[in-house]
Design an enzyme around this catalytic site. Structure first.
Site, PDB file in Angstrom:
ATOM      1  N   LYS A  38       0.833  -1.197   0.000  1.00 26.26           N
ATOM      2  CA  LYS A  38       0.000   0.000   0.000  1.00 26.26           C
ATOM      3  C   LYS A  38       0.872   1.253   0.000  1.00 26.26           C
ATOM      4  O   LYS A  38       2.056   1.203   0.318  1.00 26.26           O
ATOM      5  CB  LYS A  38      -0.921  -0.004   1.226  1.00 26.26           C
ATOM      6  CG  LYS A  38      -0.183  -0.004   2.572  1.00 26.26           C
ATOM      7  CD  LYS A  38      -1.158  -0.093   3.726  1.00 26.26           C
ATOM      8  CE  LYS A  38      -0.409  -0.091   5.055  1.00 26.26           C
ATOM      9  NZ  LYS A  38      -1.332  -0.148   6.203  1.00 26.26           N
ATOM     10  N   TYR A 263      13.820  31.031   8.699  1.00 26.07           N
ATOM     11  CA  TYR A 263      12.676  31.760   9.235  1.00 26.07           C
ATOM     12  C   TYR A 263      12.746  31.833  10.754  1.00 26.07           C
ATOM     13  O   TYR A 263      13.010  30.835  11.437  1.00 26.07           O
ATOM     14  CB  TYR A 263      11.370  31.067   8.834  1.00 26.07           C
ATOM     15  CG  TYR A 263      11.035  31.200   7.374  1.00 26.07           C
ATOM     16  CD1 TYR A 263      10.753  32.439   6.819  1.00 26.07           C
ATOM     17  CD2 TYR A 263      10.985  30.079   6.551  1.00 26.07           C
ATOM     18  CE1 TYR A 263      10.424  32.568   5.473  1.00 26.07           C
ATOM     19  CE2 TYR A 263      10.657  30.189   5.204  1.00 26.07           C
ATOM     20  CZ  TYR A 263      10.384  31.440   4.679  1.00 26.07           C
ATOM     21  OH  TYR A 263      10.066  31.553   3.349  1.00 26.07           O
TER      22      TYR A 263
END
Length: 382
Positions: A38, A263
């Site tokens: 999956k 940042y």
């Protein structure tokens, strides 16, 4: 920026490790491995052939779409799909011989109608919720589901070939919940048989339960994370990690003490140092949560990542070393050379290894290195 990312970073998928892990689980389970592929094989890409050649005898996925995509690539082994909404393309799934999990009466009716349209019975695995309150039929409604499944068998709409469940605490082998959930599963199987069903594929164990032995004795073991070297219980070193993520230096600069990075300027250099810029960030799947803790491997040493992760870039503090543009840096790998591992990245990110490997984005190309070729070949990423 996209063209830079297409060549500057790459994820090497170690096919030999995946094959070795698969063979190990096959030996451990006497050839009863369902390879769970999956989420694009946990982010590893096209590895169905590798696992099926190495001891897996069937494949498990979540959605019908995942199952049909594997069929389209030529996978002929049995495939089970176990997480679908009632409007999924069950008719095509039945025509393509995809087994389907049935966790509810509503899904049973949807699959039955599709099978009648397809002109052949759907092979189904009744799914019992053994204790997670997630997917699967509740114990309260199980007898009703079994009775209706038998009616659908009589109509030629379905054939109940399996019963499945999923354990909640298998990564903790001493947890008494494991015993309770096994008893619920065994009771569900008995109920199905009392309702005149004859399931011959019983599966409760995933990777942790297989490694810890808490769900032994059934027909199939669903192995997902373990194929890729991940032990959710962190109790063994018998598995080989299967990926290496690298990136290339864009540029380097020398900075003085007091220089802030990124940042918010969370990191401020305490001394003169050199910084290298890598074109990979949270837009590629590196968890921003790891900012200020994560490390990479360059020139034979671990180096800290400094400042907050950006969407497209991270900054490496390289000390006195000046990394050259295009110089390769290992973000994580098997750990054999001292590089950080996926497990360490999971710890830095306060998450699990599964999330680290499955969240890596499509702009990082997958390079599959196989045991039968000396040169890498770029794998498709779908």
């Amino acid at each position: 920026m996209l063209s830079m990312h297409s060549s500057a970073s790459e994820l090497v998928v170690h096919d030999d490790a995946i094959r070795e892990n698969t063979a190990r689980f096959s030996a451990m389970t006497e050839g009863r491995v369902m390879a769970v592929l999956k989420a694009d094989a946990f982010g590893h890409g096209a590895i169905a052939r590798s696992v099926l050649e190495s001891g897996a005898t069937s494949v498990g996925v979540t959605s019908v779409d995942e199952a049909l995509a594997l069929r389209a690539t030529g996978v002929g082994a049995p495939i089970l799909s176990w997480l679908n909404t009632p409007d999924a393309d069950f008719e095509t799934a039945v025509r393509e011989n995809v087994d389907l999990a049935v966790p509810s009466v509503e899904l049973l009716y949807s699959i039955g109608r599709a099978a009648l349209r397809a002109g052949r019975p759907a092979r189904v695995h009744l799914h019992i919720d053994v204790g997670m309150a997630r997917d699967g039929c509740s114990a309260r409604d199980w007898s009703t589901l079994c009775a209706l499944a038998r009616e659908h068998e009589a109509l030629g709409a379905v054939r109940v070939v399996g019963v499945m469940g999923h354990m909640s605490c298998a990564d903790e082998p001493e947890n008494p919940q494991n015993t309770r959930e096994r008893l619920v599963f065994e009771s569900a199987v008995r109920t199905a048989r009392r309702r005149a069903l004859a399931p011959h594929i019983l599966h409760l164990a995933a990777t942790s339960a297989t490694l810890n032995g808490v769900a032994s004795g059934f027909d199939v073991h669903r192995i997902g994370a373990g194929l890729f070297g991940i032990d959710p219980s962190s109790r063994t070193n018998m598995l080989r990690p299967a990926v290496t993520l690298t990136s290339s230096v864009v540029s380097s600069r020398e900075v003085t003490a007091g220089t802030g990075v990124g940042y918010g300027l969370d990191f401020v250099a305490q001394n003169r140092t050199n910084l290298a810029l890598l074109p990979v960030g949270y837009g590629d799947g590196l968890p921003r949560e790891a900012s200020g803790r994560a490390e990479v491997f360059a020139r034979g040493r671990r180096r800290p990542l400094v400042g907050r992760f950006s969407m497209d870039m991270v900054v490496v503090d390289t000390g006195d070393d000046v990394l050259r543009p295009n110089e390769r840096v290992t973000v994580f790998g098997p750990g054999a050379e001292g590089e950080p591992t996926v497990a360490e990245w999971a710890e830095w990110s306060r998450t699990i290894e599964h999330e680290i490997v499955t969240r890596l984005g499509n702009r990082i190309p997958r390079i599959h290195r196989t045991i039968d070729t000396s040169s890498p070949s770029q794998g498709d990423k779908s």
